[in-house]
Enzyme design. Sequence first.
Site, PDB file in Angstrom:
ATOM      1  N   SER A  93       0.831  -1.212   0.000  1.00 47.85           N
ATOM      2  CA  SER A  93       0.000   0.000   0.000  1.00 47.85           C
ATOM      3  C   SER A  93       0.855   1.246   0.000  1.00 47.85           C
ATOM      4  CB  SER A  93      -0.863   0.059   1.258  1.00 47.85           C
ATOM      5  OG  SER A  93      -1.784  -0.959   1.283  1.00 47.85           O
ATOM      6  N   HIS A 122      -2.497  -3.809  -6.514  1.00 43.44           N
ATOM      7  CA  HIS A 122      -2.992  -3.399  -5.201  1.00 43.44           C
ATOM      8  C   HIS A 122      -4.487  -3.662  -5.052  1.00 43.44           C
ATOM      9  CE1 HIS A 122      -3.763   0.005  -2.126  1.00 43.44           C
ATOM     10  NE2 HIS A 122      -3.254  -1.022  -1.487  1.00 43.44           N
ATOM     11  N   GLU A 138      -5.764  -1.588  -8.213  1.00 46.70           N
ATOM     12  CA  GLU A 138      -4.854  -0.613  -8.819  1.00 46.70           C
ATOM     13  C   GLU A 138      -3.659  -1.374  -9.397  1.00 46.70           C
ATOM     14  OE1 GLU A 138      -5.612   3.384  -6.078  1.00 46.70           O
ATOM     15  OE2 GLU A 138      -4.098   1.973  -5.403  1.00 46.70           O
TER      16      GLU A 138
HETATM   17  P1  NAI Z   1      -1.292  -9.658   7.515  1.00 42.15           P
HETATM   18  O1  NAI Z   1      -0.484  -9.326   8.704  1.00 42.15           O
HETATM   19  O2  NAI Z   1      -2.719 -10.040   7.677  1.00 42.15           O
HETATM   20  O3  NAI Z   1      -0.568 -10.902   6.748  1.00 42.15           O
HETATM   21  C1  NAI Z   1       0.791 -10.950   6.432  1.00 42.15           C
HETATM   22  C2  NAI Z   1       1.216 -12.403   6.346  1.00 42.15           C
HETATM   23  O4  NAI Z   1       2.535 -12.464   5.813  1.00 42.15           O
HETATM   24  C3  NAI Z   1       1.276 -13.118   7.705  1.00 42.15           C
HETATM   25  O5  NAI Z   1       0.514 -14.326   7.643  1.00 42.15           O
HETATM   26  C4  NAI Z   1       2.768 -13.422   7.912  1.00 42.15           C
HETATM   27  O6  NAI Z   1       2.989 -14.648   8.569  1.00 42.15           O
HETATM   28  C5  NAI Z   1       3.264 -13.461   6.478  1.00 42.15           C
HETATM   29  N1  NAI Z   1       4.689 -13.195   6.336  1.00 42.15           N
HETATM   30  C6  NAI Z   1       5.434 -12.244   6.969  1.00 42.15           C
HETATM   31  N2  NAI Z   1       6.697 -12.287   6.524  1.00 42.15           N
HETATM   32  C7  NAI Z   1       6.759 -13.275   5.587  1.00 42.15           C
HETATM   33  C8  NAI Z   1       7.786 -13.777   4.755  1.00 42.15           C
HETATM   34  N3  NAI Z   1       9.030 -13.284   4.825  1.00 42.15           N
HETATM   35  N4  NAI Z   1       7.494 -14.773   3.893  1.00 42.15           N
HETATM   36  C9  NAI Z   1       6.238 -15.278   3.835  1.00 42.15           C
HETATM   37  N5  NAI Z   1       5.230 -14.838   4.601  1.00 42.15           N
HETATM   38  C10 NAI Z   1       5.482 -13.851   5.467  1.00 42.15           C
HETATM   39  O7  NAI Z   1      -1.105  -8.448   6.496  1.00 42.15           O
HETATM   40  P2  NAI Z   1      -2.132  -7.885   5.385  1.00 42.15           P
HETATM   41  O8  NAI Z   1      -3.061  -6.924   6.015  1.00 42.15           O
HETATM   42  O9  NAI Z   1      -2.674  -9.037   4.623  1.00 42.15           O
HETATM   43  O10 NAI Z   1      -1.136  -7.022   4.460  1.00 42.15           O
HETATM   44  C11 NAI Z   1      -0.210  -7.620   3.580  1.00 42.15           C
HETATM   45  C12 NAI Z   1       0.262  -6.619   2.548  1.00 42.15           C
HETATM   46  O11 NAI Z   1      -0.860  -6.106   1.840  1.00 42.15           O
HETATM   47  C13 NAI Z   1       1.013  -5.401   3.081  1.00 42.15           C
HETATM   48  O12 NAI Z   1       2.010  -5.067   2.150  1.00 42.15           O
HETATM   49  C14 NAI Z   1      -0.069  -4.319   3.138  1.00 42.15           C
HETATM   50  O13 NAI Z   1       0.485  -3.031   3.000  1.00 42.15           O
HETATM   51  C15 NAI Z   1      -0.887  -4.683   1.901  1.00 42.15           C
HETATM   52  N6  NAI Z   1      -2.294  -4.240   1.932  1.00 42.15           N
HETATM   53  C16 NAI Z   1      -3.080  -4.371   3.047  1.00 42.15           C
HETATM   54  C17 NAI Z   1      -4.410  -3.982   3.037  1.00 42.15           C
HETATM   55  C18 NAI Z   1      -5.281  -4.142   4.238  1.00 42.15           C
HETATM   56  O14 NAI Z   1      -6.368  -3.527   4.280  1.00 42.15           O
HETATM   57  N7  NAI Z   1      -4.917  -4.949   5.217  1.00 42.15           N
HETATM   58  C19 NAI Z   1      -5.029  -3.394   1.814  1.00 42.15           C
HETATM   59  C20 NAI Z   1      -4.140  -3.397   0.658  1.00 42.15           C
HETATM   60  C21 NAI Z   1      -2.821  -3.761   0.760  1.00 42.15           C
END
Ligand code: NAI
Length: 385
Positions: free
Chosen positions: A116, A137, A149
């Site tokens: 993001s 995105h 996006e």
């Molecule tokens: P989240 O915390 O729910 O999930 C992240 C996952 O990645 C976790 O299960 C974790 O164990 C895993 N992880 C961490 N390091 C890792 C690695 N080195 N290799 C493999 N897995 C790994 O996070 P979320 O909310 O799903 O966000 C993920 C991405 O999406 C971020 O870049 C965030 O900026 C982006 N994003 C989030 C939105 C939201 O509303 N939550 C909306 C749009 C984008």
Amino acid sequence: MNVGIIGSGTMGSGIAQVAATANCSVKVYDTNQEALKKSEVSLDKVLSRLIEKGRIDEAEKNRIQNNILYVDSLKELADADLTIEAIIENLEVKQKVFRELESYQSKDAIIASNTSSLSIASIAGALENPERVIGIHFFNPAPLMPLVEIIPAVQTSEEVKNKVVKIIDDWKKVGVLAKDTPGFIVNRVARPFYGEALRIYEEGLADFATIDWAMKSLGGFRMGPFELMDFIGNDVNYTVTETVFREFYYDPRYKPSFTQKRLSEAGYLGRKSGRGFYQYGDHAKTLNPSKDKDLGNKILDRILVMLINEAADALFLNIASAKDIDLAMSKGVNYPKGLLTWANEKGIDWCVEKLDKLYEEYHEDRYRCSPLLRKMKKNNQKFLV
Ligand code: NAI
């Protein structure tokens, strides 16, 4: 098509569901075994609920589930034609994972990030073949929000961009192209929805409930700014604002608010902590809006014109096309209509006059009118949306 998903949290799980529904063969990888299990269990629940609602049948549920494999090694994604990463928002960690992935995959495999706030160029810069990297995105929840996006970096090849546009279309999502700039379209253009509402509150012109009431009842927004900030989380929303502000070299237009910072520091994060701008739970106090229509219209007009100014400036700086800017706000954050369409309806003259009046009153750069609006007023033009 083989799709790899890295990270099985909120976003990765949702994106995996989207790709599997579109009949891709999906492998989901996470370093955390529990997160993988949780993702599998929650997909089962989501699909069962869709059956209850009569949206899909048992066979469709099985088909979607059979399209997904949960894997515990990144190497398993070696055969993915497209990999979408949705892990922790940290540049070094993302670059490291991308470098490792690149070593397993063929040169023409596409590698995408769902980031993001990081620049796609900075992630791509770590790879030997950066032309294969692009931003894709999604919005939360990914299976429900139509907008995606698509952000080519300076390094991204035309071929990769075109392929991704087609894939997102095949996945029945609304793809919009955005320049690799802070906040892309939605997280940039939406800033005044929060920032100007906070400013109106800070000046003591109205309370939260009245501002929310004005935006919903008079503006047609689904949620008011304060309800939405409580929903997103004041910590998360504040961080996005602060990041955008910093990335824009401290342009005062994106200045964060102390009110929100203090709430966040106090642990009043919103719904998730039981208290934010509002209180939640059994003993929560309810706040009654003033419902003064004159005041409500003033609030709506001020926030709306700031949103329009932001959308116009995004167009002025070629962040995206007019059509994509409008699609982004209606399909990504459920605005009742596109902001440029709204500007046409209100009249470009109205927009410029309102902004100039705010500037005259405050003499702050935050209220400067976009040169595009001023030029359009002079030439008597409308936005082509
Ligand atoms: P989240 O915390 O729910 O999930 C992240 C996952 O990645 C976790 O299960 C974790 O164990 C895993 N992880 C961490 N390091 C890792 C690695 N080195 N290799 C493999 N897995 C790994 O996070 P979320 O909310 O799903 O966000 C993920 C991405 O999406 C971020 O870049 C965030 O900026 C982006 N994003 C989030 C939105 C939201 O509303 N939550 C909306 C749009 C984008």
